[in-house]
Design an enzyme around this catalytic site. Structure first.
Site, PDB file in Angstrom:
ATOM      1  CB  ILE A  30      21.103  14.028  56.098  1.00 33.49           C
ATOM      2  CG1 ILE A  30      20.006  13.591  57.037  1.00 33.49           C
ATOM      3  CG2 ILE A  30      21.608  13.371  55.541  1.00 33.49           C
ATOM      4  CD1 ILE A  30      19.245  12.615  57.338  1.00 33.49           C
ATOM      5  CB  VAL A  95      20.208  12.031  45.848  1.00 31.86           C
ATOM      6  CG1 VAL A  95      18.512  12.004  45.762  1.00 31.86           C
ATOM      7  CG2 VAL A  95      20.251  11.112  47.676  1.00 31.86           C
ATOM      8  CG  HIS A  99      21.491  16.669  44.439  1.00 29.51           C
ATOM      9  ND1 HIS A  99      20.911  15.993  43.931  1.00 29.51           N
ATOM     10  CD2 HIS A  99      22.461  16.790  44.922  1.00 29.51           C
ATOM     11  CE1 HIS A  99      22.041  14.549  44.375  1.00 29.51           C
ATOM     12  NE2 HIS A  99      22.792  14.844  45.208  1.00 29.51           N
ATOM     13  CG  HIS A 101      26.398  19.026  46.639  1.00 32.18           C
ATOM     14  ND1 HIS A 101      26.018  18.819  48.418  1.00 32.18           N
ATOM     15  CD2 HIS A 101      25.651  18.230  45.682  1.00 32.18           C
ATOM     16  CE1 HIS A 101      25.886  17.710  47.221  1.00 32.18           C
ATOM     17  NE2 HIS A 101      25.604  17.171  46.474  1.00 32.18           N
TER      18      HIS A 101
END
Ligand code: AMP
Length: 113
Positions: A30, A95, A99, A101
């Site tokens: 985002i 977060v 994940h 990136h």
């Protein structure tokens, strides 16, 4: 507290999803830090890389397989790119859902900030 990335996987929070499968999902960050900035995540909630063990070997392979596929699709595979996993507060993790990136489309610098 609900995990924002679990909510994106479930379709309850909108995301610019670029890859879906039963085990791995990828969507655009985002707040992109490069022309290509995609997050690749396991559908299963894993809080951070600190929780990964040998039993996650197949899933880890899948995360990198998807990263490679997307790097080629985004046209950054040949010129190079960066894969980042931030872990914990000092690592810059914001977060709490594992994940990768995938960052590309510009020259990266080193050391990272
Ligand atoms: P990290 O700081 O390594 O934990 O990375 C978390 C990333 O998630 C940041 O780059 C954020 O910009 C990104 N992010 C947070 N919320 C969302 C969202 N709803 N959709 C897409 N990316 C998000």
């Amino acid at each position: 507290m609900a995990c924002i990335f679990c909510e994106i996987i479930a379709g309850r929070v909108p995301g610019k999803i670029v890859y879906t499968s039963p085990d791995v999902t990828a969507f655009r960050d985002i707040n992109p830090q490069a022309p290509t900035h995609v997050l690749i995540i396991p559908n299963r909630h894993i809080a951070s890389a600190l929780e990964i063990g040998a039993s996650d070997a197949v899933l880890l392979g899948r995360l990198f397989e998807v990263a490679n596929e997307l790097a080629r699709k985004e046209g950054i595979a040949e010129e190079g790119y960066r894969i980042v996993i931030n872990v914990g507060p000092n690592g810059g993790q914001t977060v709490g859902h594992l994940h990768l990136h995938l960052l590309g489309g510009r020259r990266m610098t080193w050391p990272p900030g």
